[in-house]
Design a protein around this motif. Sequence first.
Motif, PDB file in Angstrom:
ATOM      1  N   GLU A  59      81.257  29.081  85.835  1.00 44.61           N
ATOM      2  CA  GLU A  59      80.415  28.246  84.978  1.00 44.61           C
ATOM      3  C   GLU A  59      79.141  29.005  84.669  1.00 44.61           C
ATOM      4  O   GLU A  59      78.401  29.371  85.556  1.00 44.61           O
ATOM      5  N   LEU A  60      78.893  29.207  83.381  1.00 48.26           N
ATOM      6  CA  LEU A  60      77.718  29.975  83.025  1.00 48.26           C
ATOM      7  C   LEU A  60      76.508  29.060  82.961  1.00 48.26           C
ATOM      8  O   LEU A  60      76.556  27.994  82.354  1.00 48.26           O
ATOM      9  N   GLY A  61      75.431  29.464  83.602  1.00 46.66           N
ATOM     10  CA  GLY A  61      74.234  28.643  83.610  1.00 46.66           C
ATOM     11  C   GLY A  61      74.311  27.531  84.624  1.00 46.66           C
ATOM     12  O   GLY A  61      73.359  26.779  84.781  1.00 46.66           O
ATOM     13  N   GLY A  62      75.425  27.426  85.311  1.00 45.98           N
ATOM     14  CA  GLY A  62      75.527  26.383  86.314  1.00 45.98           C
ATOM     15  C   GLY A  62      75.967  25.055  85.755  1.00 45.98           C
ATOM     16  O   GLY A  62      75.929  24.045  86.452  1.00 45.98           O
TER      17      GLY A  62
ATOM     18  N   GLU B  90      66.132  18.423  83.753  1.00 47.47           N
ATOM     19  CA  GLU B  90      67.052  19.526  83.466  1.00 47.47           C
ATOM     20  C   GLU B  90      66.595  20.197  82.191  1.00 47.47           C
ATOM     21  O   GLU B  90      66.307  19.536  81.220  1.00 47.47           O
ATOM     22  N   THR B  91      66.515  21.466  82.179  1.00 52.47           N
ATOM     23  CA  THR B  91      66.022  22.314  81.089  1.00 52.47           C
ATOM     24  C   THR B  91      64.556  22.057  80.740  1.00 52.47           C
ATOM     25  O   THR B  91      63.835  22.968  80.408  1.00 52.47           O
ATOM     26  N   ASN B 103      69.796  27.188  76.950  1.00 50.73           N
ATOM     27  CA  ASN B 103      70.105  26.859  78.325  1.00 50.73           C
ATOM     28  C   ASN B 103      71.557  26.456  78.536  1.00 50.73           C
ATOM     29  O   ASN B 103      72.286  27.096  79.259  1.00 50.73           O
ATOM     30  N   TYR B 225      74.560  31.452  89.404  1.00 55.73           N
ATOM     31  CA  TYR B 225      75.219  31.363  88.112  1.00 55.73           C
ATOM     32  C   TYR B 225      74.505  32.267  87.131  1.00 55.73           C
ATOM     33  O   TYR B 225      73.281  32.310  87.098  1.00 55.73           O
ATOM     34  N   PHE B 226      75.293  32.966  86.322  1.00 53.78           N
ATOM     35  CA  PHE B 226      74.714  33.835  85.303  1.00 53.78           C
ATOM     36  C   PHE B 226      73.942  32.976  84.307  1.00 53.78           C
ATOM     37  O   PHE B 226      74.405  31.943  83.871  1.00 53.78           O
ATOM     38  N   LEU B 227      72.764  33.406  83.933  1.00 53.22           N
ATOM     39  CA  LEU B 227      71.918  32.733  82.955  1.00 53.22           C
ATOM     40  C   LEU B 227      71.468  31.347  83.415  1.00 53.22           C
ATOM     41  O   LEU B 227      71.226  30.462  82.611  1.00 53.22           O
ATOM     42  N   GLN B 228      71.346  31.164  84.719  1.00 51.72           N
ATOM     43  CA  GLN B 228      70.844  29.883  85.169  1.00 51.72           C
ATOM     44  C   GLN B 228      69.337  29.853  85.013  1.00 51.72           C
ATOM     45  O   GLN B 228      68.657  30.878  85.133  1.00 51.72           O
ATOM     46  N   ASN B 229      68.814  28.655  84.757  1.00 46.80           N
ATOM     47  CA  ASN B 229      67.388  28.490  84.591  1.00 46.80           C
ATOM     48  C   ASN B 229      66.754  28.430  85.971  1.00 46.80           C
ATOM     49  O   ASN B 229      66.843  27.424  86.672  1.00 46.80           O
TER      50      ASN B 229
END
Lengths: 484, 274, 111
Positions: A59-62, B90-91, B103, B225-229
Motif C-alpha cells: 500500500e503506497l502512502g499507507g 489525516e493529510t 497524499n 510505507y513509501f510516500l507516507q506523510n
Amino acid sequence: MALDILKNPVLLIAVPLLLAFLAVFLKKIDKALLWIAAVANAASAVLLAVVYQGMTVVELGGFKPPFGISLVLDEYSLIGVVVLNVLFALILLLSGKLVKQYATVLLVALAALNGIILTGDLFNLFVFLEIAAIAAYIFTAMDKGFKHSFNYLVVGTLGSGLYLFGIILLYNIFGSLNMFDIRAQLQAIGGAGAETLTLPLVMIFTGLSVEAKLMPFGGWVKGVLHKANSLVGTMIVSGYALAVLLAVGRLMDTVFQMTDAVLIAFTAVAVGTLIFAEASAFSKKNLREILLFSSVAQAGLVVLLFLYGLTVPAVLVLVNNVVSKFVLFTVAGRLAHALETDDIGELKGVFVKVPLVGVGFTVAVMSLIGLPLFFGFVAKINALVGLFNAGNVWLPLIILVMAVVEGAYFVRILTTLWNTGEEGEVSSRDNLKAFNLDGMKGLGVVSVGIAIVIVALGILPVLNIKQFFSVDFMTFVQQLLGGM
Amino acid sequence: MKQVVSILLVVALGVFVFLALYTGDHSPLQFTPYGEADLSTRVSQRFVDKTVTLGMGEAETAPDAQAEADAPAFEAMPALVVYGETRDAETGSANMVTSIVVNYRSFDTLGEVTVLFIAAFGVGLLLSGKRKRQQPAYEPSFILKHGARIVFGIMVVFGVYVFIHGHLTPGGGFPGGSIIAAAILLLYIADNEFQAKVKTFKILEGVAGSLYVIAGLLGLVIGGYFLQNFLPTGVVGDLVSAGVIPIVYILIGLKVGSELTGVIAGFATEEEAE
Amino acid sequence: MIQYVSIALMLVGIYGLLTQKNVIKLIVSLNIFEVGINVFIISVGYVSGGIAPILTSQNNTSALLYVDPLPQALVLTSIVIGVGVTALALAFARRMHKQYGTYNLDEMEGE
C-alpha cells in the motif's frame, strides 16, 4: 528490519527513478548509474522470487486500496518482474555501447516497465504506460528516425487517450479505480451487467492494442523497428512487449466482463493480427522486418489466450516469445550494424563465421516455433490443450496452421544463414572478410547461455509430465484418439 | 475519398458512444448521468471526510477481549473536519484535491512529475547543441522591454505564492511552476538576446526530483510505507500544516518551473551557424 | 450538455488525426482530443448543487455537498501528460523540418 525494506517491491520502481533524477545533472556518471540500477533491480527481483511466500499487496502512502494506490506482487507479476529485470540487465550487457546520451531515458523506462507490471490501480497503469511510451518515443528516434517516432507518438497518444476514456467510464459505473475492487464488485453481482461495460471495454482494448502491437493499430511497429539497432529493438520487442501484454492479461482477468458480441470482436482482432502478421513475415526478406512481424503475431496469440481465460499458457507463450526475441533481435541488430545490411540473401552463410552466435540463434528460433525439447513446445502445448478443453476447435487449428507458416519462414532463414554455398560466394563479400568477430564473442556466450536455459526448461517437463502439464498428456492423447 | 471515410468512421464512433452512454437501461450496472454523481458510492466520500485510515485494522487482527477494549469503537461517527479547528487530521490539507494529488494518490503525482521530466529531457536531447537566439521578425517595443522587468518580479512572486499555498487554495505545484516558466518566457520575448542559464535549471530540476523520491523513501523508512506523510499535520487551514504536502508542492513547483524553462530555452534558440 | 460537447471535441480531434497531413495540424488535433477527454473527466465528477472541494472560512466543514475531487486530481495529471507529449511532438516537428525541409508528412521522402 533493513532486509524488510529491501524486500519491498516499490524499490524496483523508486531506485531507477531516483537514479534517473540524479543522472540528469550528474551527466558524467549517468551510464554508471544506469548499470547500478539494472544490476540492483535484477538482484532485487531475484531476491523477491527467492523469499516469495504468497501474494503481497504494497500500500503506497499507507492507504488501503481502493482508497490508495496499491502494487500487487503475486505469482503472475513476480514472473514478469524477474524476467523483465534480468532481460534488461542482459540487454544492457550486450548493447551497452549504444546507450550514448540515453541513459536517463532507459532508467525511466526501466522504472515505468516495472510499474506497469506491478500496479493494481487503473489510473496508475495509465500514468506508467505514458511514462514508458514517452521514453520509447525518445529512444526510438535514436538513429534519426524522427518521422517514424512521430507517427508512433501520435498513434500512441491517441491510444492512451482512449484508454483513459475507458477507465473514467469504469469509475463512473463502479466508483473505484482499483482493479481488484472492480472485480469484487463484478463478482458480487454475479456476472451480469456486461452490456453496460461494452463501451468502456472497447475503449480500453483499443487503447491498449496500440501499445500491444495488435493490428490495425500497430502500424507504427514497422516504421519504428525495421531499422532499429539492437538496443532499441530488443527494448521494444522484449521489455515493452512483456510489460504491456502482462498488463493486458491483468486487466482481462479482473475488469473484463464481456458479452458474446464483444468477445467475438476482440477475438477477431487477435486472430486477424496473427494471420496478417505471419503472412507479412513470410513475404519479407529483411531479418528485422521478419522478426518484428513475428512479434506482432505472437502478441496476437497471447492476447487471444488471455481472452479465453488461459492465463498460465498465455504467460508461458509470452515469456518464451520475449526471451527468444531478445536473442534474435540482438543478433539481428548486431549483424545489421556490422554488415550494414539485414537482407537475408546478403547474409548468406554468416553463421559459419560466428558459430556460437548461430547456435544461440538457432535454439531461440526452435523454441519460438515450438519444437519439442524446447521451452516453446511446453508453452504451445499448454495453449492448444487449454483451448481444446474450452470447447474450441477452430482456434487451435488456426494457431497450428500459423505455426507451420512460422516454421517455414524461420527454417528458410536458418538454412540461408548457415549455408556456405560455393566458396566463392561467401568470400566475395568483402564485408564478411573484414567482419569483426571479437564483438560477437560476448553475444555468442550469452546466446548459448540462454539456449541452454531454454533447452533445460524444455526437457524438464518431459521428465515430470503430470506436474508441468495443465492436462495429463496421456489422457489427452487417449481422448483425442477415442473421440475420432 | 479519405475524408469521406474518416467522417463516416467518426460519425459511427460518435453514434456508438452516444447510444452506449445515454440510452437504454442496462441494469444492474448503470452510467451515472451528468450531475447525479453520488459521492457516497464512490471512493471520494472518504477523501472528503478524511477517514481513509479510520476503520483500518480491525479486520486484520483476530478479535480478542483486550483488542476490543483498546480499539476505537467503529460505530462512532468520524468527526467532521472543520476549517481552523481540526488538529492532526489525516493529510491535514484544506484543499481536498491537493490531499488526493499529493497524499492519497501521491504515486500518480510522482509518475506525472516523471512524465514531464522525461518529456523535457527528450526536448533537450532533440534540440541540443551550441545555441544562439533565433531572431524574430520584430523588435520588442518600448513598453514590452521595460514593462517586462516590472511584471517579471510580480509574476515570479505570484507563482511562488500559488505553489506554497497549494494546500489552502486552488493551484499547487503545477500551475505555480508554469507561472514561473511563463515569467521567464516573458523575458525571452522582451529581449532578443536574453538566454536563461539552462545548466542551473537542470541542476535545480534534478535536485528537486531526487528530493521528492527521497521524501518517499523517508516515508518508507520512518513509517513503513513509501510516500507516507510522516510529518505532523497541524491545524487544517494554517499555512504550516498538512505535513509533507507543502514541501512536496514546493519541490514540484520548482521542478516544473525549471523543466518548462528548459523547454522554452530549447525552442527559442537554434544552432550556431558553423 | 457539457458531456456532449466534450465527446464532440474528442470526435473532432480523432477526425483531425485521421485526415491531416501537416505535422503541426496533427499536434493541434491531438490537443483538441485531449481537451475533450479532460473536460469529459471533470464532468463525470459533477454533483448538482455541489461546491468546490476546498475548506475555507466560509465553507468550513466537511459535511457540505462537494463535487467529486477525484476526477479533478486525475485531470491535473492528464493535462500535465498532455503538455509533455505536446512539447516532445513539437521538438520532433522541428527536427523533421530540419531534416526534410517540410512540415507535410506526404512530402517527406526517405524511408
